[in-house]
Design a protein around this motif. Structure first.
Motif, PDB file in Angstrom:
ATOM      1  N   LEU A   4       0.705  -1.194  -0.708  1.00  0.00           N
ATOM      2  CA  LEU A   4       0.227  -0.234  -0.011  1.00  0.00           C
ATOM      3  C   LEU A   4       0.411   1.307   0.057  1.00  0.00           C
ATOM      4  O   LEU A   4       1.526   1.362   0.839  1.00  0.00           O
ATOM      5  CB  LEU A   4      -1.060   0.121   1.292  1.00  0.00           C
ATOM      6  CG  LEU A   4      -2.123   0.932   1.347  1.00  0.00           C
ATOM      7  CD1 LEU A   4      -3.469   1.553   0.076  1.00  0.00           C
ATOM      8  CD2 LEU A   4      -2.638   1.273   2.496  1.00  0.00           C
ATOM      9  N   THR A   6       1.048   6.020  -0.586  1.00  0.00           N
ATOM     10  CA  THR A   6       0.004   6.279   0.031  1.00  0.00           C
ATOM     11  C   THR A   6       0.931   7.990  -0.150  1.00  0.00           C
ATOM     12  O   THR A   6       2.282   7.877  -0.131  1.00  0.00           O
ATOM     13  CB  THR A   6      -0.493   6.120   1.398  1.00  0.00           C
ATOM     14  OG1 THR A   6      -1.172   5.950   2.135  1.00  0.00           O
ATOM     15  CG2 THR A   6      -1.247   7.894   1.544  1.00  0.00           C
ATOM     16  N   GLN A  20      -4.323   6.878  -2.428  1.00  0.00           N
ATOM     17  CA  GLN A  20      -3.605   5.370  -1.819  1.00  0.00           C
ATOM     18  C   GLN A  20      -3.850   4.705  -2.888  1.00  0.00           C
ATOM     19  O   GLN A  20      -4.695   4.650  -4.019  1.00  0.00           O
ATOM     20  CB  GLN A  20      -4.785   4.875  -0.858  1.00  0.00           C
ATOM     21  CG  GLN A  20      -4.260   5.979   0.669  1.00  0.00           C
ATOM     22  CD  GLN A  20      -5.108   4.978   1.825  1.00  0.00           C
ATOM     23  OE1 GLN A  20      -6.112   3.633   1.348  1.00  0.00           O
ATOM     24  NE2 GLN A  20      -4.377   5.552   3.245  1.00  0.00           N
ATOM     25  N   ARG A  22      -2.778   0.628  -4.459  1.00  0.00           N
ATOM     26  CA  ARG A  22      -1.630  -0.670  -4.033  1.00  0.00           C
ATOM     27  C   ARG A  22      -0.763  -1.174  -5.348  1.00  0.00           C
ATOM     28  O   ARG A  22      -1.385  -1.139  -6.670  1.00  0.00           O
ATOM     29  CB  ARG A  22      -2.575  -1.745  -3.972  1.00  0.00           C
ATOM     30  CG  ARG A  22      -3.348  -2.283  -2.690  1.00  0.00           C
ATOM     31  CD  ARG A  22      -3.957  -3.413  -2.335  1.00  0.00           C
ATOM     32  NE  ARG A  22      -5.545  -3.246  -1.619  1.00  0.00           N
ATOM     33  CZ  ARG A  22      -5.741  -4.462  -1.247  1.00  0.00           C
ATOM     34  NH1 ARG A  22      -5.190  -5.502  -1.461  1.00  0.00           N
ATOM     35  NH2 ARG A  22      -6.125  -4.064   0.194  1.00  0.00           N
ATOM     36  N   GLU A  96       4.260   3.241   7.147  1.00  0.00           N
ATOM     37  CA  GLU A  96       3.157   3.335   8.367  1.00  0.00           C
ATOM     38  C   GLU A  96       2.346   1.766   8.857  1.00  0.00           C
ATOM     39  O   GLU A  96       2.925   0.617   8.355  1.00  0.00           O
ATOM     40  CB  GLU A  96       1.881   4.014   7.647  1.00  0.00           C
ATOM     41  CG  GLU A  96       2.385   5.499   7.226  1.00  0.00           C
ATOM     42  CD  GLU A  96       1.154   6.058   6.266  1.00  0.00           C
ATOM     43  OE1 GLU A  96       0.552   5.471   6.060  1.00  0.00           O
ATOM     44  OE2 GLU A  96       0.846   7.020   6.930  1.00  0.00           O
ATOM     45  N   PRO A  97       1.770   1.827   9.992  1.00  0.00           N
ATOM     46  CA  PRO A  97       0.931   0.174  10.197  1.00  0.00           C
ATOM     47  C   PRO A  97       0.691  -0.151   9.161  1.00  0.00           C
ATOM     48  O   PRO A  97      -0.688   0.537   8.092  1.00  0.00           O
ATOM     49  CB  PRO A  97       0.218   0.776  11.117  1.00  0.00           C
ATOM     50  CG  PRO A  97       1.083   1.304  11.825  1.00  0.00           C
ATOM     51  CD  PRO A  97       0.806   2.655  10.696  1.00  0.00           C
ATOM     52  N   GLN A  98       0.614  -1.136   8.662  1.00  0.00           N
ATOM     53  CA  GLN A  98       0.179  -2.182   7.424  1.00  0.00           C
ATOM     54  C   GLN A  98      -1.323  -2.900   7.535  1.00  0.00           C
ATOM     55  O   GLN A  98      -1.160  -3.100   8.639  1.00  0.00           O
ATOM     56  CB  GLN A  98       0.834  -3.706   6.276  1.00  0.00           C
ATOM     57  CG  GLN A  98       1.304  -4.414   7.421  1.00  0.00           C
ATOM     58  CD  GLN A  98       2.506  -4.330   8.188  1.00  0.00           C
ATOM     59  OE1 GLN A  98       2.760  -3.454   8.599  1.00  0.00           O
ATOM     60  NE2 GLN A  98       2.479  -5.688   9.362  1.00  0.00           N
ATOM     61  N   PRO A  99      -2.653  -2.318   6.786  1.00  0.00           N
ATOM     62  CA  PRO A  99      -3.768  -3.211   6.694  1.00  0.00           C
ATOM     63  C   PRO A  99      -3.706  -4.426   6.668  1.00  0.00           C
ATOM     64  O   PRO A  99      -3.026  -5.173   6.532  1.00  0.00           O
ATOM     65  CB  PRO A  99      -4.758  -2.702   5.749  1.00  0.00           C
ATOM     66  CG  PRO A  99      -3.689  -1.441   5.031  1.00  0.00           C
ATOM     67  CD  PRO A  99      -2.175  -2.022   5.306  1.00  0.00           C
ATOM     68  N   THR A 100      -4.317  -5.064   6.983  1.00  0.00           N
ATOM     69  CA  THR A 100      -4.631  -6.519   7.260  1.00  0.00           C
ATOM     70  C   THR A 100      -4.936  -7.400   5.918  1.00  0.00           C
ATOM     71  O   THR A 100      -5.514  -6.598   5.164  1.00  0.00           O
ATOM     72  CB  THR A 100      -5.754  -7.359   7.553  1.00  0.00           C
ATOM     73  OG1 THR A 100      -6.046  -7.094   9.240  1.00  0.00           O
ATOM     74  CG2 THR A 100      -5.978  -8.827   7.653  1.00  0.00           C
ATOM     75  N   ALA A 105       3.166  -0.940   4.656  1.00  0.00           N
ATOM     76  CA  ALA A 105       2.373   0.416   4.045  1.00  0.00           C
ATOM     77  C   ALA A 105       3.213   1.455   3.851  1.00  0.00           C
ATOM     78  O   ALA A 105       3.855   1.414   5.184  1.00  0.00           O
ATOM     79  CB  ALA A 105       1.182   0.283   4.993  1.00  0.00           C
TER      80      ALA A 105
END
Length: 575
Positions: A4, A6, A20, A22, A96-100, A105
């Protein structure tokens, strides 16, 4: 394995705007290039600035062409963790913290720090011009038309019949414009054609068959039909094979650039031959980039008389390998023939021989040496006289059948009473009375006597007197005598461009040391070390001969036609 990304931008109202998207992994290129997965437009970013590799156990950042900083520290590579800040040119990349479901990210934003004062000039030069690229291209096009077309034509309009007043602006233009116009007119002239193309140099369509298109290979092959491939394209693999299949003739042979069209850039050869197995796995040549630095030992082409269709290519070595022998089925002693005290001839005189007595360069350029023959070089010393006390006649240097035919004919004439001038008939040879009429039985008896005498003399030539066995291996078989077939190498290094004419100032023994050779199996070809005594590589050295690849090797030296697919159509069109 998606990542991800951004992009954080500030809109006109001063608020942050996040865009954002991918990006497919696992390898992401960060840079200004159009193929970069994370595209950063600023000119301070290299085309391929850095690489991010994503794996199950984390992400790794590596510098490629530019400098990177992670958390304020310059690094070449680093493991990335949540919260790390990567600085690339004027951009900040925050982890950044990556989404599930995602492994990484990133947030990309422009740096809020002002560049140092020393970069002011660079920032001014990088500022986007007010004129678009399209407008600039229009201006450049009109400028070229003005300078290269209008100005040359203006010289003709200014040269009217009306006289100009002395010192006027028109008189000054008449003097200046033709000079300027002549210089700009040369911009349309690509230069003189090469020496080989001067025959049709004024007929542009001979090569430029289609307007505004590059010269096609079919135009070249229409004249140069005898050109051969470098190596068969089927032996080339990978990118090298594609390059050979798609390379145009004009990419290497550029006309209008001087008298010579053949390129001599050694780098073109070294590009493939630095790792020749990678380009052609079936190749037997070794890697090489320069003659004086890493040229391998020469390979010599050897022949075996017992296998006339086979050629052995053996690489020279010190000491010589067991395969470095010439199996010609010939007996020869160079040391005996080059004895400084001379060698005895048939008249018992001593003759001092030199290499040039037997070895003469070919008339066509002197590249090879004329073959040594019995009639031209050997027979003046090695007589084939069969009965020296009877006649000076000699048997031919040929097969047993040819020798036997001559002997039977000679002795049959003597037995029948027909004695040629200068012949002293042997006293032990039974002869008919001259002028007597003989019947069939007596004639057969005479022929039998002649045949017996011929058989005895033939045996002496092959066995007793060692006339034939001096130089040949002779064996006795039930069907007769068998002389081992002889096959002497004529071209020892067929892939090398060499001419004896350019080395005529050197003695033969300088390169071919045969003064101590007593066997015909010895191979006395010069080694690479011997050639390096006079020759160096592509880099010039005072007192040495500069020798690039093209000095000794020819590119079009294969066995198949270059652009073989074009050959049938070209030849058919010529008919």
């Amino acid at each position: 394995m998606d990542v991800l990304v951004t992009f954080v931008r500030t809109n006109p109202r001063g608020k942050a705007q996040r865009d954002q998207r991918r990006v497919a992994g696992p390898v992401l290129i960060v840079g200004r290039g159009s193929k970069s997965q994370i595209h950063l437009q600023d000119a301070r970013v290299a085309l391929n600035h850095a690489r991010i590799t994503v794996a199950e156990d984390g992400a790794t950042l590596e510098a490629i062409e530019g400098a990177i900083e992670v958390n304020g520290r310059p690094v070449d590579s680093a493991r990335l963790a949540v919260g790390d800040v990567v600085e690339i040119g004027p951009y900040l990349i925050t982890i950044e913290p990556q989404p599930t479901g995602l492994l990484l990210a990133l947030a990309v934003s422009a740096s809020e720090q002002s560049p140092p004062g020393g970069n002011i000039v660079r920032r001014v030069l990088m500022r986007t011009p007010r004129l678009s690229k399209r407008r600039l291209s229009y201006l450049a096009f009109l400028g070229i038309i003005l300078l290269c077309l209008v100005v040359p034509l203006a010289a003709g309009f200014l040269g009217g019949s009306t006289p100009a007043e002395p010192g006027s602006a028109r008189e000054m233009l008449r003097e200046i414009v033709p000079v300027v116009a002549g210089n700009f007119a040369q911009s349309w002239n690509p230069g003189p054609v090469s020496r080989g193309h001067q025959v049709f140099g004024k007929d542009c369509r001979s090569c430029h068959q289609f307007a505004f298109l590059q010269v096609r290979d079919s135009a070249c092959v229409s004249c140069h039909q005898a050109l051969k491939e470098h190596v068969p394209r089927t032996e080339l693999t990978g990118a090298r094979g594609v390059t050979f299949a798609t390379t145009r003739c004009a990419e290497c042979h550029r006309d209008h650039k001087g008298m010579q069209m053949a390129p001599r850039a050694q780098e073109l050869c070294a590009d493939c031959h630095v790792d020749v197995k990678n380009a052609a796995p079936a190749a037997q040549s070794a890697n090489v980039t320069d003659f004086v630095e890493d040229h391998p030992a020469f390979r010599v082409s050897l022949l075996d008389a017992s296998h006339p269709n086979a050629i052995r290519r053996v690489r020279q070595a010190t000491p010589a390998t067991a395969e470095m022998v010439e199996r010609s089925n010939l007996k020869f002693n160079h040391a005996l023939h080059l004895d400084p005290n001379g060698i005895r001839d048939p008249e018992e005189r001593r003759t001092v021989m030199d290499c040039a007595d037997c070895h003469q360069p070919e008339a066509r350029g002197g590249r090879l040496i004329e073959p040594v023959t019995m009639e031209k070089h050997c027979q003046r010393c090695h007589s084939l006289a069969f009965e020296p006390k009877v006649t000076t006649r000699q048997v031919p240097h040929g097969s047993e059948q040819a020798v036997m035919t001559v002997l039977r004919e000679f002795y049959a004439r003597l037995v029948l009473g027909d004695v040629p001038p200068g012949v002293v008939p042997p006293p032990d040879l039974q002869r008919m009375r001259p002028g007597a009429e003989i019947d069939y039985q007596e004639r057969q008896q005479a022929l039998r006597i002649a045949d017996e005498r011929a058989q005895r003399v033939l045996r002496e030539l092959y066995e007793t007197r060692d006339v034939c066995s001096t130089c040949h291996y002779v064996t006795r078989e039930p069907a007769g005598y068998k002389v081992a077939p002889v096959r002497v190498a004529h071209t020892w290094m067929p892939q090398a461009l060499f001419t004896h004419a350019k080395h005529a100032t050197e003695r033969c023994s300088t390169c071919h040391d045969v003064t101590r050779s007593k066997k015909a199996t010895d191979v006395a070809m010069p080694t690479v070390e011997k050639c390096r005594e006079c020759h160096v590589g592509a880099r010039a050295v005072i007192g040495k001969v500069t020798s690039d690849c093209a000095t000794c090797h020819k590119f079009h030296a294969g066995s198949e036609n270059w652009h073989a697919a074009l050959q049938p159509a070209t030849k058919k069109g010529k008919k």
